[in-house]
Scaffold this motif. Structure first.
Motif, PDB file in Angstrom:
ATOM      1  N   UNK A  76       0.162  -1.726   0.030  1.00 48.56           N
ATOM      2  CA  UNK A  76      -0.185   0.186   0.044  1.00 48.56           C
ATOM      3  C   UNK A  76       1.031   1.122   0.069  1.00 48.56           C
ATOM      4  N   UNK A  77       1.740   1.169  -0.999  1.00 44.17           N
ATOM      5  CA  UNK A  77       2.447   2.879  -0.793  1.00 44.17           C
ATOM      6  C   UNK A  77       2.572   3.023  -2.289  1.00 44.17           C
ATOM      7  N   UNK A  78       2.677   3.946  -2.586  1.00 48.81           N
ATOM      8  CA  UNK A  78       2.980   5.290  -3.953  1.00 48.81           C
ATOM      9  C   UNK A  78       4.592   5.105  -4.223  1.00 48.81           C
ATOM     10  N   UNK A  79       5.114   4.158  -5.214  1.00 43.40           N
ATOM     11  CA  UNK A  79       6.718   4.846  -5.490  1.00 43.40           C
ATOM     12  C   UNK A  79       6.876   5.497  -6.975  1.00 43.40           C
ATOM     13  N   UNK A  80       7.508   6.557  -7.030  1.00 46.65           N
ATOM     14  CA  UNK A  80       7.924   6.928  -7.795  1.00 46.65           C
ATOM     15  C   UNK A  80       9.065   6.956  -8.574  1.00 46.65           C
ATOM     16  N   UNK A  81       8.984   6.485  -9.606  1.00 44.29           N
ATOM     17  CA  UNK A  81       9.971   5.866 -10.620  1.00 44.29           C
ATOM     18  C   UNK A  81      10.888   7.111 -11.728  1.00 44.29           C
ATOM     19  N   UNK A  82      11.839   7.688 -11.003  1.00 44.64           N
ATOM     20  CA  UNK A  82      12.354   8.986 -11.469  1.00 44.64           C
ATOM     21  C   UNK A  82      13.152   8.643 -12.048  1.00 44.64           C
ATOM     22  N   UNK A  83      13.999   9.442 -13.057  1.00 51.23           N
ATOM     23  CA  UNK A  83      15.779   9.736 -13.657  1.00 51.23           C
ATOM     24  C   UNK A  83      16.050  11.054 -12.626  1.00 51.23           C
ATOM     25  N   UNK A  84      17.405  10.720 -11.993  1.00 50.76           N
ATOM     26  CA  UNK A  84      17.539  11.275 -11.471  1.00 50.76           C
ATOM     27  C   UNK A  84      18.718  12.404 -12.117  1.00 50.76           C
ATOM     28  N   UNK A  85      19.774  13.268 -11.012  1.00 52.36           N
ATOM     29  CA  UNK A  85      20.357  14.586 -11.905  1.00 52.36           C
ATOM     30  C   UNK A  85      21.361  13.950 -12.930  1.00 52.36           C
ATOM     31  N   UNK A  86      21.228  13.015 -12.535  1.00 56.13           N
ATOM     32  CA  UNK A  86      23.075  12.149 -13.377  1.00 56.13           C
ATOM     33  C   UNK A  86      22.476  11.556 -14.674  1.00 56.13           C
ATOM     34  N   UNK A  87      21.028  10.959 -14.835  1.00 59.07           N
ATOM     35  CA  UNK A  87      20.624  10.217 -16.243  1.00 59.07           C
ATOM     36  C   UNK A  87      20.152   9.409 -16.033  1.00 59.07           C
ATOM     37  N   UNK A  88      20.517   8.748 -13.872  1.00 57.41           N
ATOM     38  CA  UNK A  88      20.318   7.664 -13.695  1.00 57.41           C
ATOM     39  C   UNK A  88      18.387   7.566 -12.988  1.00 57.41           C
ATOM     40  N   UNK A  89      17.972   5.586 -13.570  1.00 55.03           N
ATOM     41  CA  UNK A  89      16.482   6.211 -13.279  1.00 55.03           C
ATOM     42  C   UNK A  89      16.959   5.464 -11.997  1.00 55.03           C
ATOM     43  N   UNK A  90      15.878   5.827 -10.571  1.00 54.00           N
ATOM     44  CA  UNK A  90      15.896   5.092  -9.180  1.00 54.00           C
ATOM     45  C   UNK A  90      14.533   4.846  -9.034  1.00 54.00           C
ATOM     46  N   UNK A  91      14.326   4.566  -8.141  1.00 53.83           N
ATOM     47  CA  UNK A  91      12.730   4.200  -7.591  1.00 53.83           C
ATOM     48  C   UNK A  91      13.090   4.312  -5.880  1.00 53.83           C
ATOM     49  N   UNK A  92      11.749   4.804  -5.350  1.00 54.43           N
ATOM     50  CA  UNK A  92      11.756   5.588  -4.101  1.00 54.43           C
ATOM     51  C   UNK A  92      10.183   5.972  -3.168  1.00 54.43           C
ATOM     52  N   UNK A  93      10.199   4.786  -1.979  1.00 56.82           N
ATOM     53  CA  UNK A  93       8.625   4.843  -2.181  1.00 56.82           C
ATOM     54  C   UNK A  93       8.408   6.274  -1.306  1.00 56.82           C
ATOM     55  N   UNK A  94       6.962   6.676  -1.701  1.00 55.95           N
ATOM     56  CA  UNK A  94       7.665   8.387  -1.619  1.00 55.95           C
ATOM     57  C   UNK A  94       5.639   8.612  -1.009  1.00 55.95           C
ATOM     58  N   UNK A  95       4.709   7.711  -0.717  1.00 56.01           N
ATOM     59  CA  UNK A  95       3.338   8.427  -0.435  1.00 56.01           C
ATOM     60  C   UNK A  95       3.195   6.684   0.341  1.00 56.01           C
TER      61      UNK A  95
END
Length: 445
Positions: free
Chosen positions: A286-305
Motif C-alpha cells: 500500500x505505497x506510492x512509488x516514484x520511478x524517476x530519472x535523477x540529475x545524473x541520468x540514472x533511473x531510481x525508485x523511491x517509496x514516496x507515500x
C-alpha cells in the motif's frame, strides 16, 4: 483506408489546445489526444456462470448526456467463452480495440471505428502462447507505432511469474518476444538491488527519453486461485513481483532492474516536457512509488507515500494521472475507496480527498475534459467478493468531478443486467473517425 498515428495527430492537431486531465493520458503517447465529450465507454467484462449467457463480452455504454440513450447499454458482443477477461487497449490509429484473457491467453480484436456504437469482433488470436514461445496471460495491450506491445503475466512451463513482452502488428501478426531479465539471464541489465524476478504486469513509455518501463505481479498459479487461498499460503505469497524494469525503448533491451517490493501494478508516467518520472503503487504494501530519472541520468525508485493503513490491506489497484502532472487518483479494492493525491511535488504526494465508491472498486477512468470519472468493480474472477449481492457488487458508475467533490450521476448493475463482472474501460467517440451520430443528438427522438 487506414490512417497512421502521425496522420491522426495532424488531423486532430487543431483540436488540441492544452493537455486535458484524461484517462487518455494513461495510455500510449503514440495515440492522438483530443479534448471533448466521449460518446461511449467500452467495458471488457468477465463472464460469470449463471449470469446472462455466462460469456466474456465487450459492453458499450452511451455516455453522451445529449443522447436519448444516455446511461444505457447500447451493444454487447459476447465472445463465446470465458477467458478471464481483463485488460484492453486501442491501436495507435484507434481503429481496433485489443481485449485479452488471462486464463486462456486468447486475444480478441474488435473493430471500433466502423460503428463506434457497436464494435464488432474481427479477429481472435488463439495461439498466443505457442507463437510467443511460452508466454501466458496477456495483460496490457499497449500501442506502439503500427504495433501492439503485450505484457505477459506467466509462462506455459510452470505457470509461475517469469514472463515476457510480446510484439504484434496492429493486424494481429506475431513479430517477436522480449523475455524479462532474471538472475540467471540479466540480458545486460544492471541489477540495482536484491531482485531480478523476471515478472511482468504493466508497461508505459517515455519516447523522448528512449525509455520503456515495466512492472510486475504474479503468475497463473496465483491469479487463477482464490484470493483467500493465496493469502493463506506463505509460499504463494512469496510468488509476487518485486521489480520495475527500465528498458531501452528503441532497442527493446532491459537496462536497469529496480527493487519495488510488494507487487507494483499500474504505471502512469508524467507528461510535462521536463517531467522524467512515473508512478506505480504496490498492492501488498500500500505505497506510492516514484520511478524517476535523477540529475545524473540514472533511473531510481523511491517509496514516496502511504495509501491508507497498510495493516488493513486496502489493496491499491488502478491509478490515473492528470495530464498536467498535478493529481493522481488511486483506487483501493478491499475498502472500496478512491483517494486523490496532490502530486505537484512528486517526491511528496499528499492525499487531498477520498470517497467510497462501492463494495469493491477496481478500475478508474477520467474523461477527456477531466470533469467525469468512471469506475468498475471486478478484479479477477476468483478474487472478486461474492457477497453482499446487490448494485454495489459488480457495477459501472459515473461520477461528476468539480475539482472538490464527486457527485454520483448514473450506475449500471452488471449482475442485474445479465452482463457479468466489468473490468477495464476504454473511450469511444464518433469524432475520432470523422463521423457524426446517425441522427444529430439534439434532434433524436
Amino acid at each position: 483506408m487506414r490512417f497512421s498515428c502521425s496522420l491522426l495527430f495532424c488531423l486532430f492537431a487543431s483540436l488540441i489546445t492544452a493537455p486535458a486531465p484524461a484517462d487518455e493520458t494513461c495510455m500510449s503517447p503514440y495515440m492522438a489526444k483530443i479534448v471533448g465529450q466521449e460518446d461511449f465507454v467500452y467495458i471488457w467484462t468477465l463472464g460469470v456462470e449463471g449470469v446472462g449467457d455466462g460469456q466474456d463480452k465487450l459492453v458499450t455504454v452511451d455516455v453522451n448526456p445529449q443522447s436519448p440513450r444516455y446511461g444505457q447499454v447500447v451493444s454487447s458482443f459476447s465472445v463465446g467463452s470465458r477467458n478471464e477477461a481483463h485488460h484492453s487497449g486501442l491501436t495507435d490509429d484507434r481503429r481496433y480495440l485489443w481485449a485479452s484473457g488471462l486464463d486462456t491467453s486468447r486475444i480478441f480484436i474488435f473493430d471500433v471505428a466502423s460503428n463506434p456504437a457497436a464494435p464488432q469482433l474481427v479477429r481472435t488470436i488463439d495461439d498466443f502462447a505457442a507463437r510467443s514461445g511460452g508466454v501466458v496471460g496477456p495483460h496490457t495491450n499497449y500501442a506502439m507505432p503500427g504495433r501492439m506491445m503485450i505484457t505477459g503475466l506467466s509462462n506455459s512451463s510452470d505457470h509461475g511469474g517469469r514472463t515476457a513482452l510480446v510484439e504484434y502488428t496492429n493486424d494481429g501478426e506475431y513479430i517477436t518476444t522480449h523475455w524479462m531479465p532474471t538472475d540467471d539471464n540479466l540480458q545486460g541489465a544492471e541489477k540495482s538491488g536484491q531482485f531480478a524476478d523476471g515478472y511482468g504486469y504493466d508497461l508505459r513509455v517515455l519516447p523522448r527519453r528512449n525509455v520503456m518501463i515495466t512492472s510486475s505481479f504474479t503468475g497463473w498459479n496465483n491469479y487463477m486461485a482464490s484470493l483467500g487461498a493465496v493469502m493463506a499460503d506463505p509460499e504463494a505469497m512469496k510468488r509476487f513481483g518485486n521489480t520495475v524494469v527500465v528498458w531501452d525503448l528503441h532497442a527493446r533491451k532491459p537496462k536497469k532492474i529496480l527493487d519495488v517490493p510488494g507487487a507494483p501494478l499500474e504505471i502512469r508516467c508524467a507528461w510535462g516536457s521536463q517531467s522524467n518520472f512515473c508512478f506505480t503503487t504496490t498492492a501488498l504494501t500500500s505505497k506510492i512509488w516514484l520511478i524517476y530519472e535523477d540529475d545524473a541520468g540514472e533511473w531510481q525508485a523511491e517509496a514516496v507515500a502511504d495509501i491508507g493503513d497498510a495493516s488493513k490491506i486496502p489493496l491499491p489497484v488502478d491509478i490515473s494521472i492528470a495530464a498536467d502532472d498535478s493529481l493522481l487518483w488511486v483506487n483501493t479494492w478491499n475498502d472500496g475507496l478512491v483517494r486523490l493525491f496532490d502530486i505537484s511535488d512528486p517526491r511528496n504526494p499528499e492525499q487531498v480527498f477520498e470517497q467510497r465508491i462501492g463494495e469493491q472498486v477496481n478500475m478508474v477512468s477520467q474523461s477527456w475534459d477531466g470533469e467525469r470519472l468512471y469506475f468498475t468493480s471486478s478484479l479477477l474472477a476468483n478474487w472478486d467478493k461474492q457477497a453482499p449481492a446487490g448494485p454495489d457488487l459488480q457495477y459501472f458508475k459515473l461520477y461528476q468531478w468539480d475539482g472538490e467533490k464527486l457527485t454520483a450521476d448514473f450506475q449500471i448493475d452488471f449482475i442485474a443486467a445479465g452482463l457479468g463482472a466489468p473490468h477495464q474501460m476504454r473511450f469511444g467517440a464518433y469524432g475520432l473517425y470523422g463521423q457524426r451520430p446517425p441522427v444529430p443528438l439534439s434532434t433524436q427522438q
